[in-house]
Design a protein around this motif. Structure first.
Motif, short mmCIF file in Angstrom:
data_model
loop_
_atom_site.label_atom_id
_atom_site.label_comp_id
_atom_site.label_asym_id
_atom_site.label_seq_id
_atom_site.Cartn_x
_atom_site.Cartn_y
_atom_site.Cartn_z
N VAL A 1 2.25 1.66 -6.25
CA VAL A 1 2.77 0.68 -5.30
C VAL A 1 2.83 -0.66 -6.02
O VAL A 1 1.88 -1.05 -6.69
CB VAL A 1 1.89 0.58 -4.05
CG1 VAL A 1 2.36 -0.52 -3.14
CG2 VAL A 1 1.87 1.89 -3.30
N ARG B 1 -2.86 1.48 -0.01
CA ARG B 1 -1.51 1.99 0.26
C ARG B 1 -1.10 2.99 -0.81
O ARG B 1 -0.53 4.05 -0.51
CB ARG B 1 -0.51 0.85 0.32
CG ARG B 1 0.91 1.32 0.61
CD ARG B 1 1.84 0.15 0.71
NE ARG B 1 1.55 -0.65 1.87
CZ ARG B 1 2.25 -0.61 2.99
NH1 ARG B 1 3.30 0.17 3.07
NH2 ARG B 1 1.93 -1.36 4.01
N GLN C 1 6.47 6.04 2.08
CA GLN C 1 5.23 5.26 2.20
C GLN C 1 5.31 3.94 1.45
O GLN C 1 4.33 3.20 1.38
CB GLN C 1 4.05 6.07 1.65
CG GLN C 1 3.76 7.32 2.42
CD GLN C 1 3.39 6.99 3.85
OE1 GLN C 1 2.58 6.12 4.11
NE2 GLN C 1 4.00 7.70 4.77
N GLY C 2 6.45 3.62 0.86
CA GLY C 2 6.62 2.36 0.12
C GLY C 2 6.06 2.43 -1.28
O GLY C 2 5.65 1.41 -1.83
N ARG D 1 3.19 -4.58 -5.37
CA ARG D 1 3.16 -5.69 -4.41
C ARG D 1 2.75 -6.94 -5.18
O ARG D 1 1.59 -7.10 -5.54
CB ARG D 1 2.15 -5.45 -3.29
CG ARG D 1 2.48 -4.33 -2.39
CD ARG D 1 3.52 -4.78 -1.35
NE ARG D 1 3.73 -3.75 -0.36
CZ ARG D 1 4.70 -2.86 -0.42
NH1 ARG D 1 5.53 -2.88 -1.40
NH2 ARG D 1 4.84 -1.96 0.53
#
Length: 186
Positions: free
Chosen positions: A149, A95, A129-130, A151
């Motif tokens: 990113v 991602r 796109q986060g 997460r």
């Protein structure tokens, strides 16, 4: 219950399952002389006397399969958790890579309008796109960005570059040949 070899315990004579039935008689109350147990059981020593004696010498292994099954289940759960964590880390990395590539393309598209406008466009694309834009720089029409990113415990940061296509090198010709399409092209 005299003479049944069962030791006076409850249940059918000579069944050998009750602790009191294991006492008495010449063979421990299982298949001895005068016992109600006859036929094959009497000939081979009663209700598994050899197996019972071996278990008594070993200390018994009743329930060992349950313990092994519990350990195997725990081990499988640990392996499953590791595979899930690895999958999440790989997905987060991909991602971040995709967000960085798209942000670099957006910045390169706006590079002629100035670095501030190019980096603002890259930031908008990364957010869509986060991801978050970690770095952005535009030099000579080439945009270099880094996107991150987040997460869970994973925070991969991926760099990407984009810009106008460079001039492709021409294939080398043998001396004395005329310029034209490469050989094999009609």
């Amino acid at each position: 219950m005299a003479g049944d070899g069962g030791g006076g315990g409850p249940g059918p004579p000579g069944h050998g399952r009750h602790p009191a039935c294991r006492r008495g008689g010449p063979r421990g109350g299982r298949g001895g002389r005068g016992s109600a147990v006859t036929g094959r059981r009497a000939r081979r020593g009663g209700w598994g006397s050899a197996v019972t004696e071996r278990r008594a010498r070993r200390g018994g292994d009743r329930g060992a399969a349950t313990v092994w099954a519990a350990f195997a289940a725990c081990a499988l759960c640990v392996v499953f958790g590791v595979v899930l964590a690895l999958g999440q880390a790989v997905a987060t990395r991909h991602r971040a890579g995709g967000a960085a590539d798209l942000a670099a393309l957006a910045a390169a598209d706006r590079a002629l309008w100035g670095e501030a406008e190019a980096c603002a466009a890259a930031s908008r694309v990364a957010a869509a796109q986060g991801a978050e834009l970690a770095r952005c720089a535009v030099r000579d029409g080439v945009a270099e960005v880094a996107a991150r990113v987040v997460r869970g415990p994973y925070r991969p940061e991926v760099r990407s570059r984009a810009g106008p296509p460079g001039r492709a090198p021409l294939p080398e010709r043998a001396p004395g040949t005329a310029p034209g399409p490469p050989s094999g092209v009609p």
